[in-house]
Design a protein around this motif. Structure first.
Motif, PDB file in Angstrom:
ATOM      1  N   UNK A 231       0.851  -1.198   0.000  1.00  0.00           N
ATOM      2  CA  UNK A 231       0.000   0.000   0.000  1.00  0.00           C
ATOM      3  C   UNK A 231       0.887   1.250   0.000  1.00  0.00           C
ATOM      4  N   UNK A 232       1.923   1.222   0.824  1.00  0.00           N
ATOM      5  CA  UNK A 232       2.804   2.384   0.942  1.00  0.00           C
ATOM      6  C   UNK A 232       3.529   2.644  -0.389  1.00  0.00           C
ATOM      7  N   UNK A 233       3.980   1.554  -1.010  1.00  0.00           N
ATOM      8  CA  UNK A 233       4.688   1.681  -2.294  1.00  0.00           C
ATOM      9  C   UNK A 233       3.766   2.295  -3.362  1.00  0.00           C
ATOM     10  N   UNK A 234       2.511   1.767  -3.439  1.00  0.00           N
ATOM     11  CA  UNK A 234       1.629   2.326  -4.483  1.00  0.00           C
ATOM     12  C   UNK A 234       1.284   3.775  -4.159  1.00  0.00           C
ATOM     13  N   UNK A 235       1.116   4.086  -2.884  1.00  0.00           N
ATOM     14  CA  UNK A 235       0.803   5.481  -2.524  1.00  0.00           C
ATOM     15  C   UNK A 235       1.950   6.402  -2.982  1.00  0.00           C
ATOM     16  N   UNK A 236       3.190   6.026  -2.622  1.00  0.00           N
ATOM     17  CA  UNK A 236       4.329   6.892  -2.979  1.00  0.00           C
ATOM     18  C   UNK A 236       4.534   6.963  -4.489  1.00  0.00           C
ATOM     19  N   UNK A 237       4.265   5.838  -5.180  1.00  0.00           N
ATOM     20  CA  UNK A 237       4.469   5.850  -6.633  1.00  0.00           C
ATOM     21  C   UNK A 237       3.508   6.829  -7.306  1.00  0.00           C
ATOM     22  N   UNK A 238       2.338   7.056  -6.669  1.00  0.00           N
ATOM     23  CA  UNK A 238       1.373   8.005  -7.262  1.00  0.00           C
ATOM     24  C   UNK A 238       1.552   9.422  -6.742  1.00  0.00           C
ATOM     25  N   UNK A 239       1.864   9.546  -5.445  1.00  0.00           N
ATOM     26  CA  UNK A 239       1.851  10.882  -4.840  1.00  0.00           C
ATOM     27  C   UNK A 239       3.184  11.285  -4.192  1.00  0.00           C
ATOM     28  N   UNK A 240       4.210  10.473  -4.297  1.00  0.00           N
ATOM     29  CA  UNK A 240       5.481  10.735  -3.590  1.00  0.00           C
ATOM     30  C   UNK A 240       6.104  12.066  -3.999  1.00  0.00           C
ATOM     31  N   UNK A 241       6.822  12.738  -3.076  1.00  0.00           N
ATOM     32  CA  UNK A 241       7.423  14.036  -3.386  1.00  0.00           C
ATOM     33  C   UNK A 241       8.554  13.953  -4.411  1.00  0.00           C
TER      34      UNK A 241
END
Ligand code: HEM
Length: 494
Positions: A231-241
């Protein structure tokens, strides 16, 4: 049903507690709690927390970052054994989702897995050896340090105090921007409303880099609980800084491809493009190769801006706090160079005292106090009997080594002379150790010398109030900078 689930959770928690606290008998460790391990003990200043722990648990100790067993190394001999002698077993970095999302799954240089790291290292080594790039670096560092001096000159003329942070950031940004992308930004500090185009995007970039550092800095729980990875990986891949920085570098890369003249490469990106064009190895996927080139640009940007900028910020702070040391540097520079008003990199051999001062600033406030973690591939037993299980995260506590009286007498005191007396002090640890130590250390030392020397030759730096010193308290965010956004007075020496 509820009873069953509760019992199961209690059993898992008890098992986790026993497992974590009996894991490695060869090392002491602080008491680890279920799930978090010792993450909750890192706090706002993990480098200081880890240094304090070394006083209780020894120079090498174990701990848990969530479910990741970690060995913290505060000892040079053990560090040499791990990072130099047993390099092959400790070549990789931990596979954290925050790093995976920013590196197209470990295909860059700074956090790449072994396969991609070897490729990237070769490319960077090839380009570093190109004389054109070396000359480019030499010239741009000098001209950039003169722009820095010019920007400071405006403050001294107006008699206004200056806040060094943003100027140091611009200097370090410009060195990387020019070295890698043939671009630069102005030194004029504008308010948020006045900013236009280039200026605004620079600000956004600085913010994105800060946000990226925050994500990877303080032992984020999502990075250390495997169940949260996807979940964390997909979140960062879409919204990561990191996405903003990636986008910028991808655009610049494409423009470089369109405008490249292979006989006259302009910068690092041109050299990487040419290196790829000349590579006849058919096993390399061309698209991935291009992605790696872009990611190398990203690494230089991320690893090369804050580190050098913070070092300069510490340098200016220490010069304001230690005026007598500043005067000694000035005398050394003045005798040699006053007539030209400019210091060149080639003068470095003739300024031993200034060189020692720079080393001492980097020792007493090492900007990357925890370096970048590594991981053990296989289990092994070190020469002193310490057992390192497979997949153990290794944290080199550079900050602690730099302030250890085993290596430096009266380590909490600012004494540049120590480097004039003893050439073998292990200060070089600030860049890490072994083949995977800092890829930009030479560039960093050059730019820090060029800026520091030219600033001191041209200006006297002082605190706003002659009876007060600026706080040396450190703020951690992967790199450390002074906690205060401090101001200093600068007065022209002319
Ligand atoms: C004062 C300035 C700097 C300090 C103290 C510093 C420190 C470090 C440290 C401690 C590491 C980890 C090494 C390891 O794992 O053993 C590192 C890695 C790295 N640094 Fe620096 N650095 C600085 C400036 C720079 C600059 C200017 C650049 C690029 C232009 C740069 C690029 C890199 C890269 C690419 C890596 C990853 C190397 C790899 O994984 O092979 N650094 N740095």
């Amino acid at each position: 049903m509820l009873f069953l689930i509760t019992s199961l959770i209690i059993i898992i928690v008890i098992f986790d507690l026993i497992w974590k606290n009996r894991f490695n008998k060869s090392l002491k460790q602080p008491f680890a709690i279920p799930l978090f391990g010792n993450l909750h003990q890192l706090g706002e200043s993990p480098h200081e927390a880890l240094q304090l722990m070394s006083k209780i648990y020894g120079r090498v100790y174990g701990m848990w970052f969530g479910s990741r067993y970690t060995v913290v190394v505060n000892d040079m001999d053990v560090a040499r054994e791990i990072f130099v002698k047993r390099f092959d077993n400790f070549i990789e970095r931990p596979k954290l989702p925050s790093l995976a999302s920013a590196s197209a799954n470990f295909k860059n240089l700074a956090v790449a897995d072994e396969y991609w790291w070897k490729m990237a290292k070769k490319k960077v080594a090839n380009t570093f050896q190109k004389t054109q790039l070396m000359h480019h670096a030499y010239d741009l560092i000098h001209s950039e340090s003169m722009r820095f001096v010019e920007a400071l000159g405006k403050y001294s003329k107006q008699g206004e105090p200056v806040q060094p942070r943003r100027l140091c950031q611009r200097f370090a940004f410009n060195v990387i921007l020019q070295y890698a992308f043939s671009d630069s930004v102005s030194y004029e500090i504008k308010s948020q409303n006045e900013m236009l185009g280039n200026e605004r995007s620079l600000n956004e970039l600085v913010e994105s880099i800060d946000a990226f550092f925050k994500i990877v800095a303080n032992g984020n729980l999502c990075d250390f609980i495997p169940a949260l990875y996807p979940v964390y990986y997909s979140y960062l891949s879409k919204y990561g800084p990191h996405l903003k920085v990636h986008q910028l570098i991808t655009d610049v890369y494409k423009k470089h491809q369109e405008t490249i003249d292979i006989d006259n490469p302009r910068d690092l990106i041109d050299h990487l493009i040419i290196d790829s064009m000349n590579n006849t190895d058919t096993s390399i996927d061309k698209d991935l190769d291009q992605i790696q080139n872009i990611l190398i640009g990203f690494d230089f940007f991320i690893a090369g801006s804050d580190t050098s900028s913070n070092t300069l910020e510490w340098f200016i702070l220490m010069m304001a706090n230690y005026p007598e040391i500043q005067e000694k540097c000035y005398s050394e520079l003045e005798t040699l160079l006053k007539p030209t008003g400019q210091v060149l990199l080639s003068h470095r051999r003739e300024t031993p005292y200034l060189n020692a001062v720079i080393k001492e600033v980097m020792r007493i406030h090492p900007v990357a106090p925890l370096g970048l973690p590594r991981i053990s591939r296989e289990s092994c037993t070190l020469e002193n009997g310490i057992e390192i299980p497979a997949q153990t995260q290794i944290v080199l506590n550079i900050g602690s080594i730099c302030r250890d009286e085993k290596y430096f007498d009266t380590p909490m005191q600012f004494i540049p002379e120590r480097f004039l007396v003893d050439n073998n002090l292990p200060q070089h640890v600030v860049f890490g150790l072994g083949n995977r130590s800092c890829a930009g250390s030479q560039l960093a030392m050059d730019e820090i010398y060029a800026a520091a020397s030219n600033i001191l030759l041209n200006f006297k730096i002082s605190t706003l109030n002659p009876n007060e010193t600026i706080s040396e308290k450190e703020k951690f965010s992967l790199t450390i900078h002074p906690v205060e956004h401090y101001f200093v007075n600068i007065q022209s020496r002319k």
